[in-house]
Scaffold this motif. Structure first.
Motif, mmCIF file in Angstrom:
data_model
loop_
_atom_site.group_PDB
_atom_site.id
_atom_site.type_symbol
_atom_site.label_atom_id
_atom_site.label_comp_id
_atom_site.label_asym_id
_atom_site.label_seq_id
_atom_site.Cartn_x
_atom_site.Cartn_y
_atom_site.Cartn_z
ATOM 1 N N ASN A 134 13.579 -11.604 -6.568
ATOM 2 C CA ASN A 134 13.189 -10.772 -6.869
ATOM 3 C C ASN A 134 12.281 -9.780 -7.320
ATOM 4 O O ASN A 134 13.247 -9.219 -7.383
ATOM 5 N N CYS A 135 11.598 -9.294 -7.893
ATOM 6 C CA CYS A 135 11.166 -8.452 -9.038
ATOM 7 C C CYS A 135 10.092 -7.809 -7.426
ATOM 8 O O CYS A 135 9.193 -8.402 -6.659
ATOM 9 N N PRO A 136 9.990 -6.359 -7.166
ATOM 10 C CA PRO A 136 9.799 -6.052 -6.528
ATOM 11 C C PRO A 136 8.373 -6.289 -5.964
ATOM 12 O O PRO A 136 7.672 -5.903 -7.553
ATOM 13 N N ILE A 137 7.619 -5.777 -5.266
ATOM 14 C CA ILE A 137 5.816 -6.163 -5.047
ATOM 15 C C ILE A 137 5.430 -4.611 -5.556
ATOM 16 O O ILE A 137 6.039 -3.671 -4.842
ATOM 17 N N PRO A 138 5.073 -3.940 -6.834
ATOM 18 C CA PRO A 138 4.828 -2.383 -7.588
ATOM 19 C C PRO A 138 3.923 -2.120 -6.371
ATOM 20 O O PRO A 138 2.973 -2.490 -5.874
ATOM 21 N N PRO A 139 3.233 -0.406 -6.073
ATOM 22 C CA PRO A 139 2.616 0.035 -5.641
ATOM 23 C C PRO A 139 1.199 -0.439 -5.741
ATOM 24 O O PRO A 139 1.172 -0.260 -7.244
ATOM 25 N N GLY A 192 9.874 -1.768 8.878
ATOM 26 C CA GLY A 192 9.354 -2.949 8.509
ATOM 27 C C GLY A 192 9.538 -4.387 8.144
ATOM 28 O O GLY A 192 9.901 -4.988 7.653
ATOM 29 N N PHE A 193 9.946 -4.674 9.826
ATOM 30 C CA PHE A 193 10.570 -6.090 10.140
ATOM 31 C C PHE A 193 9.948 -6.896 11.287
ATOM 32 O O PHE A 193 9.367 -7.075 12.160
ATOM 33 N N GLY A 194 10.192 -8.458 10.822
ATOM 34 C CA GLY A 194 9.551 -8.746 12.188
ATOM 35 C C GLY A 194 10.336 -10.025 12.479
ATOM 36 O O GLY A 194 11.107 -10.893 11.852
ATOM 37 N N ASN A 209 0.789 -1.078 0.396
ATOM 38 C CA ASN A 209 -0.140 0.227 0.094
ATOM 39 C C ASN A 209 0.891 1.384 0.247
ATOM 40 O O ASN A 209 0.340 2.378 0.168
ATOM 41 N N LEU A 210 1.905 0.982 -0.131
ATOM 42 C CA LEU A 210 2.683 2.299 -0.086
ATOM 43 C C LEU A 210 3.295 2.907 -1.567
ATOM 44 O O LEU A 210 2.389 2.227 -2.589
ATOM 45 N N ALA A 239 14.963 0.345 -0.163
ATOM 46 C CA ALA A 239 15.054 2.162 0.141
ATOM 47 C C ALA A 239 15.092 2.133 1.588
ATOM 48 O O ALA A 239 16.395 1.551 2.067
ATOM 49 N N MET A 240 14.152 2.527 2.340
ATOM 50 C CA MET A 240 14.356 2.772 3.669
ATOM 51 C C MET A 240 13.370 2.180 4.548
ATOM 52 O O MET A 240 13.079 2.110 5.449
#
Length: 99
Positions: free
Chosen positions: A32-37, A68-70, A5-6, A61-62
């Motif tokens: 992996n290809c990044p997940i598009p917005p 954004g981890f767990g 959702n970014l 990115a940042m």
């Protein structure tokens, strides 16, 4: 299933989990290809026989520094004997200091 959702691409890395027969699920740029917005992606990987605690975090990115981890814990299956008793309790502690 990871929903992005970014307003920029997003990618999750599964640190320590072996990607058996599917290294393209590793979650690193180039595998992996990044997940598009505005879209989602379902990671599919086999975790059998990989008992223990691992972490996941974004690899672009940042996002990692932004929290954004767990933790992810993989329990043993009943079919696989382990040479030690089950722990009395289990919890994950993560201290954030990426940058």
């Amino acid at each position: 299933n990871v929903f992005n959702n970014l307003d920029e691409p997003f990618l999750i890395h599964w640190s320590g989990i072996q990607q058996r027969k599917n290294s393209w699920q590793e979650g690193l740029p180039g595998t992996n290809c990044p997940i598009p917005p505005g879209s989602n992606y379902t990671y599919t990987f086999q975790v059998k026989d990989q008992i223990g605690s691992f972490i996941y975090y974004p690899s672009l990115a940042m996002h990692r520094a932004a929290g954004g981890f767990g933790g992810i814990h993989i329990n043993s299956r009943l079919l696989i004997p382990v040479p030690y008793p089950d722990p009395e309790d289990d919890f994950t502690v993560i201290i954030n200091d990426w940058y």
